[in-house]
Design a protein around this motif. Structure first.
Motif, PDB file in Angstrom:
ATOM      1  N   LEU A 304       0.833  -1.211   0.000  1.00 35.85           N
ATOM      2  CA  LEU A 304       0.000   0.000   0.000  1.00 35.85           C
ATOM      3  C   LEU A 304       0.865   1.258   0.000  1.00 35.85           C
ATOM      4  O   LEU A 304       0.573   2.229  -0.708  1.00 35.85           O
ATOM      5  CB  LEU A 304      -0.925  -0.016   1.218  1.00 35.85           C
ATOM      6  N   TRP A 305       1.937   1.259   0.793  1.00 38.26           N
ATOM      7  CA  TRP A 305       2.820   2.436   0.823  1.00 38.26           C
ATOM      8  C   TRP A 305       3.410   2.698  -0.557  1.00 38.26           C
ATOM      9  O   TRP A 305       3.507   3.843  -0.999  1.00 38.26           O
ATOM     10  CB  TRP A 305       3.928   2.214   1.855  1.00 38.26           C
ATOM     11  N   SER A 306       3.789   1.657  -1.261  1.00 33.04           N
ATOM     12  CA  SER A 306       4.464   1.813  -2.552  1.00 33.04           C
ATOM     13  C   SER A 306       3.563   2.424  -3.618  1.00 33.04           C
ATOM     14  O   SER A 306       4.058   3.070  -4.546  1.00 33.04           O
ATOM     15  CB  SER A 306       5.001   0.463  -3.042  1.00 33.04           C
ATOM     16  N   VAL A 307       2.252   2.208  -3.525  1.00 26.82           N
ATOM     17  CA  VAL A 307       1.353   2.708  -4.575  1.00 26.82           C
ATOM     18  C   VAL A 307       0.671   4.017  -4.192  1.00 26.82           C
ATOM     19  O   VAL A 307      -0.073   4.580  -5.001  1.00 26.82           O
ATOM     20  CB  VAL A 307       0.288   1.648  -4.934  1.00 26.82           C
ATOM     21  N   LEU A 308       0.912   4.514  -2.986  1.00 28.98           N
ATOM     22  CA  LEU A 308       0.289   5.768  -2.554  1.00 28.98           C
ATOM     23  C   LEU A 308       1.311   6.896  -2.556  1.00 28.98           C
ATOM     24  O   LEU A 308       1.440   7.643  -1.593  1.00 28.98           O
ATOM     25  CB  LEU A 308      -0.315   5.595  -1.161  1.00 28.98           C
TER      26      LEU A 308
END
Length: 382
Positions: A304-308
């Protein structure tokens, strides 16, 4: 992100390491061959794009199994005879009706080189049927695709016996041998239409998604139900072998892994992209469970962190959640984050990238540099 949570010491502001300016315009070169994959391991999720799909093509609402896209609510009874009449779809329908004779097809949600998704009715119950496409069965990656599909069938069957604490489509029927999965269709919309969305969900939606993911991660089903899809040592070795990780990067990650040797593994969805999360009236619904299994803590949070990348507040919130388990949980999150970012770079940093994709590549390099610094700071505190 790391300014508040993931780094043991706050990084210097205004000095984020940026990739060389040539990253966005350099002439792509062929990547060296990867080391041979160890037997019995599932390929890292998303390492190779789905056949027939462009890298930056947005996923439409009809792309996600179990969703009810805009414009379909009023056309639920309409049968798309043209799409249902193609040879590939007919072959899929033959497998579906073998296990669900009462299935009445309505529309084709997706038909690409990997999967075919068909909406329909069983009696008055809306359902979605998912099958491997004929192209996937005949492709070079057939073994990987079949293994993943059967893993998803096994996960759905396990969830019948052990009910998870998150919302997911209910299993209706499945055929392990022919790779067919029939599940209930839940009305709602995807949290995002793209792998790396330009517009992040609202803060309230992000909180709800993190709550659902956190609930799954804290769940403790029987350990023999799920596998370990990711070989961390092998992942570090392969990214090191192609030059994505330096000697120091690989050494730092292995040192953190050594300190995590006795850390308990955590059940993760394994592919918690926003496009695999549906926002339904009852709350977030997780879809596409083919990579579910035991990971080091924080794998879903790292995805989630990588795509936000465009939502600093959401990243800060994810980092804070990742630290709730203390130093070991933080270290596990950092190991996961570096490997996830290396995978995303491997997907997108390819020849022929357009301007939009080059900007994404640049952001990924900046994120990777930030994650490397956080890993080195974590190693320095040991």
């Amino acid at each position: 992100m790391y300014s508040s949570a993931t780094s043991p010491t706050a990084p210097r502001t205004g000095t984020a390491q940026r990739p060389p300016s040539s990253v966005a315009v350099r002439r792509p070169v062929a990547k060296p061959a990867l080391p041979a994959r160890p037997a019995g391991r599932i390929e890292a999720p998303g390492f190779v794009p789905r056949a027939g799909e462009r890298l930056l093509r947005p996923r439409t609402p009809q792309s996600a199994p179990g969703t009810l896209g805009a414009g379909q609510a009023g056309n639920w009874g309409k049968v798309d005879t043209a799409a249902l009449g193609t040879p590939a779809v007919k072959a899929a329908l033959a497998h579906i009706t073998r296990i669900c004779p009462a299935f009445s097809a309505r529309q084709v949600l997706r038909a690409d080189g990997a999967h075919i998704l068909i909406t329909g009715l069983i009696g008055r119950t809306p359902v979605v049927a998912k099958c491997l496409s004929p192209q996937a069965v005949q492709a070079d990656r057939r073994g990987v695709l079949v293994e993943r599909f059967r893993r998803e069938v096994a996960v759905y069957r396990a969830f019948v016996r052990h009910r998870p604490p998150v919302r997911m489509p209910r299993l209706v029927a499945a055929d392990h041998d022919r790779c067919v999965l029939v599940m209930e269709r839940i009305p709602g919309r995807p949290a995002a239409l793209e792998r790396h969305p330009a517009n992040a969900p609202t803060p309230g939606e992000v909180r709800a998604i993190l709550g659902a993911v956190r609930g799954l991660n804290l769940w403790r089903p029987p350990t023999d139900v799920f596998q370990q899809p990711l070989d961390y040592q092998w992942e570090i070795s392969r990214y090191h072998s192609v030059g994505q990780l330096t000697d120091r990067d690989a050494g730092d990650l292995r040192q953190l892994l050594h300190g995590l040797a006795h850390t308990g593994w955590q059940l993760n969805h394994g592919d918690a992209l926003l496009s695999n999360i549906m926002l339904a009236p009852s709350g977030p619904v997780l879809l596409d469970w083919e990579q579910a299994g035991w990971y080091l803590p924080g794998y879903d949070l790292a995805v989630l962190w990588s795509v936000l990348s465009g939502d600093t507040a959401a990243r800060r919130q994810i980092s804070q959640v990742a630290q709730l388990g203390g130093t070991l949980a933080r270290d596990a999150f950092l190991v996961n984050l570096v490997l996830v970012l290396m995978r995303e770079l491997r997907i997108y940093d390819v020849p022929g990238a357009g301007e939009e994709q080059r900007l994404m590549i640049r952001r990924l390099y900046e994120d990777a540099a930030l994650a490397r610094r956080a890993v080195r700071a974590a190693v320095g505190t040991r």
